[in-house]
Enzyme design. Structure first.
Site, mmCIF file in Angstrom:
data_model
loop_
_atom_site.group_PDB
_atom_site.id
_atom_site.type_symbol
_atom_site.label_atom_id
_atom_site.label_comp_id
_atom_site.label_asym_id
_atom_site.label_seq_id
_atom_site.Cartn_x
_atom_site.Cartn_y
_atom_site.Cartn_z
ATOM 1 C CG HIS A 56 49.011 17.538 27.972
ATOM 2 N ND1 HIS A 56 50.308 17.171 28.277
ATOM 3 C CD2 HIS A 56 48.258 16.408 28.131
ATOM 4 C CE1 HIS A 56 50.340 15.895 28.603
ATOM 5 N NE2 HIS A 56 49.109 15.412 28.530
ATOM 6 C CG HIS A 106 45.535 14.425 29.394
ATOM 7 N ND1 HIS A 106 46.130 13.725 28.373
ATOM 8 C CD2 HIS A 106 44.308 14.803 28.920
ATOM 9 C CE1 HIS A 106 45.314 13.687 27.323
ATOM 10 N NE2 HIS A 106 44.207 14.330 27.631
ATOM 11 C CG ASP A 134 48.898 11.684 33.266
ATOM 12 O OD1 ASP A 134 48.157 12.452 32.617
ATOM 13 O OD2 ASP A 134 49.717 10.921 32.707
ATOM 14 C CG HIS A 135 50.838 15.517 32.043
ATOM 15 N ND1 HIS A 135 52.081 15.550 31.459
ATOM 16 C CD2 HIS A 135 50.297 14.326 31.699
ATOM 17 C CE1 HIS A 135 52.274 14.425 30.785
ATOM 18 N NE2 HIS A 135 51.208 13.663 30.928
ATOM 19 C CG HIS A 192 48.546 13.535 23.994
ATOM 20 N ND1 HIS A 192 48.269 12.192 23.999
ATOM 21 C CD2 HIS A 192 48.500 13.937 25.300
ATOM 22 C CE1 HIS A 192 48.053 11.790 25.243
ATOM 23 N NE2 HIS A 192 48.179 12.836 26.042
ATOM 24 C CG ASP A 248 51.667 12.500 27.737
ATOM 25 O OD1 ASP A 248 52.765 12.413 28.304
ATOM 26 O OD2 ASP A 248 50.587 12.226 28.298
ATOM 27 C CG HIS A 281 53.848 8.781 30.248
ATOM 28 N ND1 HIS A 281 53.133 8.308 31.319
ATOM 29 C CD2 HIS A 281 53.177 9.874 29.806
ATOM 30 C CE1 HIS A 281 52.067 9.069 31.514
ATOM 31 N NE2 HIS A 281 52.076 10.026 30.600
#
Length: 261
Positions: free
Chosen positions: A52, A54, A56-57, A112, A135, A173
């Protein structure tokens, strides 16, 4: 084939599969841990899978591009309907992604984010399937609903819960301890939750990861996969769930978890 979790930021994992010569990575939010692992092991980067959009990905994607082979299609795969660093090869439900001779099934799991996907590898790494779920599903928990609805996320989790029980759950995570403390509040009589919480506390005290989990374990300990279990339904009704339907129970659990400390 080797399966390794590379730590990034405070609690992210970038999953890497390598065969001693080449490697692929999942959700590289930071390029530095990937580059360090590739260089230390003398590996070439064969591909990137993204679940996805975001940061942090995907934050490390552009820095890693020069290491990718110049093939067509580009061996950088991501969900069809999300904002991603371009160029990227878009994939959707039911498609197969082939990298390093491994075949990854694409599963759409909105909730998410609106276009979140997961990748399922049924064989090729060890003796059990591997699920890269970003996530959507965490050990003992699930992702917050930033773009999707409770009904969407409940359906997405049901898809993942229906996978073979020995499927290894490689989420993005290290949230397991906080998730299990919430699970214990939802189901204080669930001994599987208590047993796994003690094991995870020992793992973290020793500096080790709690992942991967398995689908069969998550069915026992994860309240978000247990919204039809009588004890979970009772707990959700006590928290104000409108009725005992699985979606209403799930929605109440997710709101409860958002404020749980």
């Amino acid at each position: 084939m080797n399966l390794v979790a590379l730590s990034a930021f405070s609690d992210n994992y970038i999953w890497m599969i390598d065969d001693g010569r080449q490697a692929l990575v999942v959700d590289p939010g930071d390029a530095a841990p990937v580059e360090a692992a590739l260089d230390a092991r003398g590996l070439e980067l064969a591909g990137i899978l993204v679940t996805h959009h975001h940061a942090d990905h995907v934050g490390g994607v552009n820095a890693l591009r020069p290491r990718l082979p110049a093939t067509d299609p580009l061996p950088l795969f991501g969900p069809q309907a999300e904002r991603l660093p371009e160029p990227v090869t878009r994939v959707a439900e039911g498609q197969l992604v082939t990298l390093m001779g491994l075949h990854f099934e694409v599963i759409e799991v909105p909730g998410h984010t609106a276009g979140h996907i997961a990748y399922l590898l049924r064989q090729g790494v060890g003796d059990a399937p591997v699920l890269f779920c970003g996530d959507t599903l965490f050990s003992g928990g699930c992702g917050r609903l930033f773009e999707g609805t409770p009904a969407q996320m409940h359906q997405s989790l049901a898809k993942l819960a229906a996978l073979p029980g020995n499927t290894r759950v490689c989420c993005a995570h290290e949230y397991t301890l906080s998730n299990l403390r919430f699970a214990a509040a939802v189901e204080p009589g669930n001994t599987a939750v208590q047993d796994h919480l003690h094991w995870c506390e020992h793992q973290r005290a020793e500096g080790r990861s709690t992942l991967p989990s398995t689908v069969s374990l998550e069915r026992e300990i994860n309240p978000f996969l247990r919204s039809e279990a009588p004890a979970v339904v009772r707990a959700a009704r006590d928290q104000g769930a409108a009725d005992a339907s699985p979606v209403a129970v799930f929605a109440t659990l997710r709101e409860w978890k958002n404020r749980f400390r």
